[in-house]
Structure formats: structure tokens, C-alpha cells
Write a protein that holds these residues in place. Sequence first.
Motif, PDB file in Angstrom:
ATOM      1  N   GLN A   1       0.690  -1.294  -0.026  1.00  0.00           N
ATOM      2  CA  GLN A   1       0.197  -0.042   0.093  1.00  0.00           C
ATOM      3  C   GLN A   1       0.784   1.212  -0.088  1.00  0.00           C
ATOM      4  N   ALA A   2       1.796   1.293   0.722  1.00  0.00           N
ATOM      5  CA  ALA A   2       2.674   2.441   0.887  1.00  0.00           C
ATOM      6  C   ALA A   2       3.529   2.739  -0.331  1.00  0.00           C
ATOM      7  N   GLU A   3       3.971   1.602  -1.127  1.00  0.00           N
ATOM      8  CA  GLU A   3       4.410   1.815  -2.195  1.00  0.00           C
ATOM      9  C   GLU A   3       3.689   2.485  -3.473  1.00  0.00           C
ATOM     10  N   LEU A   4       2.355   2.105  -3.294  1.00  0.00           N
ATOM     11  CA  LEU A   4       1.251   2.674  -4.247  1.00  0.00           C
ATOM     12  C   LEU A   4       1.090   4.294  -3.818  1.00  0.00           C
ATOM     13  N   LEU A   5       0.927   4.294  -2.437  1.00  0.00           N
ATOM     14  CA  LEU A   5       0.984   5.732  -2.164  1.00  0.00           C
ATOM     15  C   LEU A   5       1.989   6.721  -2.616  1.00  0.00           C
ATOM     16  N   LYS A   6       3.187   5.960  -2.424  1.00  0.00           N
ATOM     17  CA  LYS A   6       4.641   6.828  -2.992  1.00  0.00           C
ATOM     18  C   LYS A   6       4.265   6.929  -4.468  1.00  0.00           C
ATOM     19  N   LYS A   7       3.760   6.341  -5.263  1.00  0.00           N
ATOM     20  CA  LYS A   7       3.730   6.374  -6.808  1.00  0.00           C
ATOM     21  C   LYS A   7       2.779   7.709  -6.785  1.00  0.00           C
ATOM     22  N   ASP A   8       1.231   7.497  -6.152  1.00  0.00           N
ATOM     23  CA  ASP A   8       0.659   8.595  -6.177  1.00  0.00           C
ATOM     24  C   ASP A   8       1.379   9.926  -6.004  1.00  0.00           C
ATOM     25  N   GLY A   9       1.857  10.086  -4.711  1.00  0.00           N
ATOM     26  CA  GLY A   9       2.660  11.093  -4.424  1.00  0.00           C
ATOM     27  C   GLY A   9       3.627  11.805  -5.637  1.00  0.00           C
ATOM     28  N   ASN A  10       4.151  10.781  -6.148  1.00  0.00           N
ATOM     29  CA  ASN A  10       5.307  11.188  -7.202  1.00  0.00           C
ATOM     30  C   ASN A  10       4.393  11.785  -8.495  1.00  0.00           C
TER      31      ASN A  10
END
Lengths: 284, 260
Positions: free
Chosen positions: A13-22
Motif C-alpha cells: 500500500q505504501a508503495e502505491l501511495l508513493k507512486k501517487d505522491g510522485n
Amino acid sequence: MRGGNGVLSPAKQAELLKKDGNSYFKKDRIGAAIDAYTEAITLCPNVPVYLTNRALCHRKRKDWLKVEEDCRKAILLDNSCVKAHYLLGLALLQRQEYVKGVKELQKALDLGRGANPKSYMVEEIWQELAKAKYLEWENASTSRSWELQSLKEACETALKEKHIRDISQMEGFLDESDNSLTSHLEHLETLRRVFREAAEADIPSEVPDYLCCKITLDIFRDPVITPSGVTYERAMILDHLEKVGKFDPVTREPLDQSQLIPNLAIKEAVQAFLDEHGWAYKID
Amino acid sequence: MRGGNGVLSPAKQAELLKKDGNSYFKKDRIGAAIDAYTEAITLCPNVPVYLTNRALCHRKRKDWLKVEEDCRKAILLDNSCVKALDLGRGANPKSYMVEEIWQELAKAKYLEWENASTSRSWELQSLKEACETALKEKHIRDISQMEGFLDESDNSLTSHLEHLETLRRVFREAAEADIPSEVPDYLCCKITLDIFRDPVITPSGVTYERAMILDHLEKVGKFDPVTREPLDQSQLIPNLAIKEAVQAFLDEHGWAYKID
């Protein structure tokens, strides 16, 4: 990745959130980017890159205190994180913590060069470090110049006044007053020379040849020596070996990347020169 | 140049012979080159370049004793004959003759410095004292004119003391070329602790004095003294940039030629 039973692991989940953030960051939606990274950090507080990405957002908003906060946390997690040291350095410089800021930038530069000497990040860090060093020199130099000029004028005035008084006491003694005049003029001449030389360290001039790369013509940043004994700028010679050919640019002898040796003595010589001649930090 | 009346001066003859020698050398006719230079030397024994050119021929033939002999003569003629020194080193970096040549060169350079320096030092010292005296006298006169104006005389004192401090700093820096101090670390061998004469760098990036590291490899072991990594003589690389840095330092700080 969303499997049959629906629930993802926190890490995923955290990785997906990071991608969103990017993506938000790229579209300049900084607030949304910060929120996404913050969620990622809440899920996985031990991943340095979420913190440094959020720090990049704070930097965009010039929120330097928050930049510092996030970078320090990232460094606690991973002391060799180039971006964390770099951004921390910039934040420290912003609040006039000059010495500490430069130390962080230097650390980021060393780590960055170790990982990938030719990366754009290394170039950016170098530019910021050189800019900070140059400003420091400019400040010190201005006050030094003023001090020297003031002293030089005071000495000239004092010497001239003394000479006039000495001469008047020698009235009638022609030989003595001649000698006194000669010696007075010599003193003034030497005085001018001494102050001119004292001011020289602050006047931009030429960097000695042996401290410059023969190809880039700039002062060395990361000098390496080849088996032929010639010293080059590391990023430049790596570029040359990759794009032009596997030979020494000056002697044309065959050359491979593995044969490059860091010229530590010259690196020290460059640092000593820059410490005395801060104007050489200026990048054209 | 061979004019109508036929006879050339010895100097001109010697120059022509040198040119002949140079062409023979280029065509690899070393024996003929040596003969030409030898004739030039006989005509004009005080021209260092004929000797160094002949030394280059001897080097081609690996006649090391003759290389050193000619280099030594060249240096005696011209103390600034660095080429002769380099050739001598190329011959056999560890030989006692190179050490002797170095000692003579260093001694000559040191004397040169000492002469120039003595008169410079005296001039600077004399000026420094004159300035200090003049500034102090002026300050006393200024103070007496400010009697009663406490603030002004305080400021005047501070500014006077600052001036004296700056004056000392300026003259101290001006005297640097003349006052022996420390040679920067990066210009010294970490083992001999002397300023480099012929620096070489090892694959670990450390720079040593050539004669010292060769000695170490032969007598102590085939490893880098500082990093202890395996090291062979063939891996040594001349650190040309540091060599230039050393020369630039010696040019500005002649006192560093002194050999203890």
C-alpha cells in the motif's frame, strides 16, 4: 497485486501511495503529494525515501524547517542517503548555519560521487556547494579589503606626517634630509608593494595549471590519474572513455576505466588552494 | 653561414655540430650523434645543452654511468638545469650520484634564496617598524586632541588596536616567502616526511618518493606501505601534477630547498 482476498500488505500500500505522491508532485499538486507521502510514512515509518520525497515537497514550498525535520529522520534510518544530506545541507544554509550546512553538502557530494560520479545529482550538489563557498568568500573578502585599504591609508598618512616632522628637525643638515627623503620614498614604495600583495589573495586571478584538468580547463573537483601520469577530471574522463574511445586523451595510449587512480594528493592541493582563494569557487 | 672567408667561430661551429647530432639522433644513428656532440663540447665546453643532448644518447644505449657523468657536468654549469636532473633520475633513481646532483642543485637554489631573502626581510622589517612607530605617534596626537570626548577616544583606541593587529598580519604574510614554515602535507612523502623530489602514485592513490618506495619494495616487501595492498614496481605512476605543484611551491618559498 490486489489479490483475491482484497487486502494488500502495508508495504505494498505504501508503495502505491508513493507512486501517487510522485504523480501529484510532477503535476505540481504539492499538498496532495505531501498527503500521499504522509500516509505512506504512517504505514511504513522506516523507509527513508518516503521521507526524502516529502522533504522535496517541503522544499518546493520553502518550508525549510520541515525539510530539516524529514531529512534528519531519513538520515537516522540510512546515513548514506545522498538526497537527505543534500536537502538537509540546503535547509541549514537557509537558516545561516553555514558550517554545518556545508558539511552536509560535502557529505552528500562524497556519497553521490561514490555511487555515480556522472549523475546530474552530483552536478547539482556541486553547484550548491560552490555557490555557498563563493558567497562565504565574498563576504569575508569585502570586509578584508576594506580593512586593508583603511590600514594602508593610515600608514601612508602617518609615515608622511612623520617624515615632514623629521625633515623640519633636520633643517640645515642637507645630507641627512636627503637620506631621510630617499628612505621615506623607499618606504612608501615598499608599503605599496606589501599592500598590493596582501590584496592579491582576494583578487581573482588564474588557477595554477597543475590544479586544472587539461580538457575541461576547470579546477579539479575529483581528479584521477592515468598510467601515463596525466591527471583528469573523473566525470570528464569517464565520459570520454564511454563516448569517444578507450584511450588516454593526451597520450593516446590504451586506457580502461579500471586503471583510473584517485589523485588524493592533488585533491588535497585543490582544497588548500580553494581555502585560500575562495573566488575560485565561482562557476561561470 | 659558411661565408666567403671560410672560418666560422667556435661557437657557430659547435651549433652546427649540435644540429648534426640532433639529426643523427632522430635517424637513430646514436654513435654518430655522440661523436657530433662530443666535438661540440670540445669546442665549447661550457654549454650545458650539448652535455644533456649527449646524455640522452647515452640513455638510449643504457650507458647509465655516462648519463650521470654528463648530467652532473651540465648541472655544475647551470644550476637551473632541471632537465639534467630529470635525465639523471631516469637513469637510476636510487644511485648515489643522483643524490649528489640533487644536493648540489638544492644548495645552489638555497643560497640564491638566502641572498634575495636577507635584503627583502630587512626592507620589510624596517618598514614594519616605521609604520608601527608612525601609527602610534599619530594615535597619541589624535588622542590628546580629543581630550574630554570620551566616546571618540574609545573608538579611536579600538580602531588603533585593530590597525596594529592588521598591520602585524599583513607583514607576517608578506614575510612568508622568507620565513621557513611548514611545507604543506600534500607536497611531502608520508614516509620520508621531506618535500617530494620525484613523486610516484600507487594504485591505492597514495603518493610516495620514488627512491623510497623502490627501496621499500626491494628490502621490506612488495606491498603499499600505507594501505598494505600488494604492490609491484611496474604499477608506480609518476605524479606529474604534484611534481609541478612542488616546483611552484619551491619557486615561491626558496627556504624549502634546505636539506637537513
